[in-house]
Design an enzyme around this catalytic site. Structure first.
Site, mmCIF file in Angstrom:
data_model
loop_
_atom_site.group_PDB
_atom_site.id
_atom_site.type_symbol
_atom_site.label_atom_id
_atom_site.label_comp_id
_atom_site.label_asym_id
_atom_site.label_seq_id
_atom_site.Cartn_x
_atom_site.Cartn_y
_atom_site.Cartn_z
ATOM 1 N N ARG A 187 45.485 47.130 45.747
ATOM 2 C CA ARG A 187 44.265 46.412 45.391
ATOM 3 C C ARG A 187 44.568 44.919 45.297
ATOM 4 O O ARG A 187 45.433 44.510 44.507
ATOM 5 C CB ARG A 187 43.716 46.909 44.054
ATOM 6 N N ARG B 211 51.070 47.047 38.635
ATOM 7 C CA ARG B 211 50.268 48.048 39.337
ATOM 8 C C ARG B 211 49.924 47.583 40.751
ATOM 9 O O ARG B 211 49.844 48.376 41.685
ATOM 10 C CB ARG B 211 48.976 48.326 38.553
ATOM 11 N N LYS C 20 42.023 52.783 30.158
ATOM 12 C CA LYS C 20 40.771 53.433 29.750
ATOM 13 C C LYS C 20 40.520 54.727 30.527
ATOM 14 O O LYS C 20 40.118 55.736 29.937
ATOM 15 C CB LYS C 20 39.609 52.458 29.950
ATOM 16 N N ARG D 261 26.087 47.424 29.133
ATOM 17 C CA ARG D 261 26.713 46.114 29.272
ATOM 18 C C ARG D 261 25.938 45.031 28.520
ATOM 19 O O ARG D 261 26.470 43.945 28.306
ATOM 20 C CB ARG D 261 26.812 45.720 30.745
ATOM 21 N N ARG E 93 39.062 38.452 35.424
ATOM 22 C CA ARG E 93 38.502 39.775 35.115
ATOM 23 C C ARG E 93 38.596 40.054 33.617
ATOM 24 O O ARG E 93 37.657 40.596 33.023
ATOM 25 C CB ARG E 93 39.259 40.853 35.895
#
Length: 368
Positions: A312, A306, A192, A267, A324
């Site tokens: 992360r 990734r 995104k 949201r 998630r």
């Protein structure tokens, strides 16, 4: 949205708000003019709807006259003479109320005031349904105001665009030309952020990431940032009003923008309503919700890959990744349903080369 001739107009003022404004003006007129048998002078064409509602609510004796201002050349070619057409009632010594649909520059008001003063009216009041304080340039006080509005072109409730729109019971404002406003969604790992950057450049849009906006305001200790931090420090959710005020500030920083990409907001349906209201005040609306769609297993593998370089921890734990993704779908389902009802939801295949995905997005955006 409505289309009149070659222009598009978006919702601006709902009927309930108009009725409440008319009630407010009528109450004041009843209080001020109860024993004065006023003469209501209604300026055609637009004020007929407003005037009819005012008269229904006026509980005392009164008269009404529908007038027009006509202009013609006087004895000198450079002299334009205005004439009041339609006034047959006696004005001298009376209480007179000019009834207008909208007051902007005030040119009509100024001409009427001068004419009626010459005719010797004892008391002169001005009532208008809509008033544009930014545009008004005359000295005469507007005594009764229904709704103050920004200096934008509106139609509905007596107001028209080249003859169309007077019969609308709600008010619409001109849609800002060439504005493309996207609500951009995509699950973790869908790319995104990459596509937002490409679309920003390709369509000259302003990318507003809610996360970035929050971090900026908090870091710089702005009034809104300090307020947001006070909730965060208490472990509370930041109220939608604070978030929408931050977004409003970001939009106002870019008055010449051709559109916006909203990333991370809304949201919830309530937030979507707030965003719609915000954009309505700017004369525009959400053009589309565009969501990148990628199968879960592809997302999981992308994020795990990734995680090897990003550092992360939430990209390195498969259970966290899957959670998630699950949270994303739960949130998106609400907004997907919201925008589907408005025919504004577009799901885009998010698998392929960056340029291929951009082409799919562009095919949708170019048709908005």
């Amino acid at each position: 949205m409505v289309k009149l001739h070659d222009l598009q107009f978006v919702p601006f003022i709902v009927e309930d708000e108009i009725v409440a404004a008319i009630d407010k003006v009528s109450d004041k007129l009843n209080k001020d003019l109860a024993d004065k048998k006023p003469l209501f002078i209604v300026v055609l064409n637009g004020a007929f709807m407003f005037a009819s509602e005012i008269l229904k609510r006026f509980n005392h004796d009164c008269e009404i006259s529908f007038v027009k201002l006509a202009s013609y050349q006087g004895t000198e070619t450079t002299n334009t003479v205005k004439e009041l057409v339609g006034l047959k009632e006696e004005v001298s010594g009376r209480s007179v109320v000019i009834v207008e649909d909208i007051v902007d520059t005030g040119n009509t008001i100024e001409a009427l005031v001068e004419m009626l003063a010459e005719k010797g009216c004892a008391e002169l009041k001005i009532a208008t349904l809509f008033y544009k304080p930014e545009a008004y340039t005359k000295k005469h006080n507007i005594d009764y105001i229904g709704i103050k509005i920004p200096n934008r072109f509106i139609v509905g409730y007596g107001l028209d665009y080249n003859g169309l729109g007077r019969n609308l019971t709600e008010v619409y404002q001109l849609k800002s030309n060439n504005m493309t406003n996207l609500v951009l969604f995509g699950p973790p790992g869908a790319g995104k952020g990459t596509q937002a950057e490409v679309l920003k450049q390709q369509y000259d849009l302003v990318h507003i990431s809610t996360g970035d906006v929050f971090r900026y305001n908090i870091k710089n200790a702005t009034e809104l940032g300090t307020l947001a931090k006070s909730y965060i420090d208490k472990g509370q959710l930041v109220p939608d009003e604070v978030t929408i005020n931050m977004l409003n500030a970001e939009v106002d920083k870019n008055p010449k923008a051709k559109g916006f990409i909203f990333d991370g907001f809304p949201r919830t349906e309530a937030q979507a309503d707030s965003l719609a209201q915000l954009l309505k005040t700017k004369g525009t609306e959400v053009s589309a919700m565009v969501a990148l769609e990628v199968e879960d297993e592809v997302l999981v593998q992308r994020l795990l890959e990734r995680g090897k370089t990003s550092g992360r921890p939430d990209d390195a734990d498969e259970s966290i990744i899957r959670n998630r993704i699950k949270v994303y779908y739960t949130e998106t389902a609400i907004l997907k349903n919201y925008y589907q009802k408005q025919d504004k939801y577009f799901g885009i295949d998010g698998v392929g080369a960056v340029s291929e995905i951009t082409d799919r997005l562009s095919n949708v955006i170019d048709k908005l």
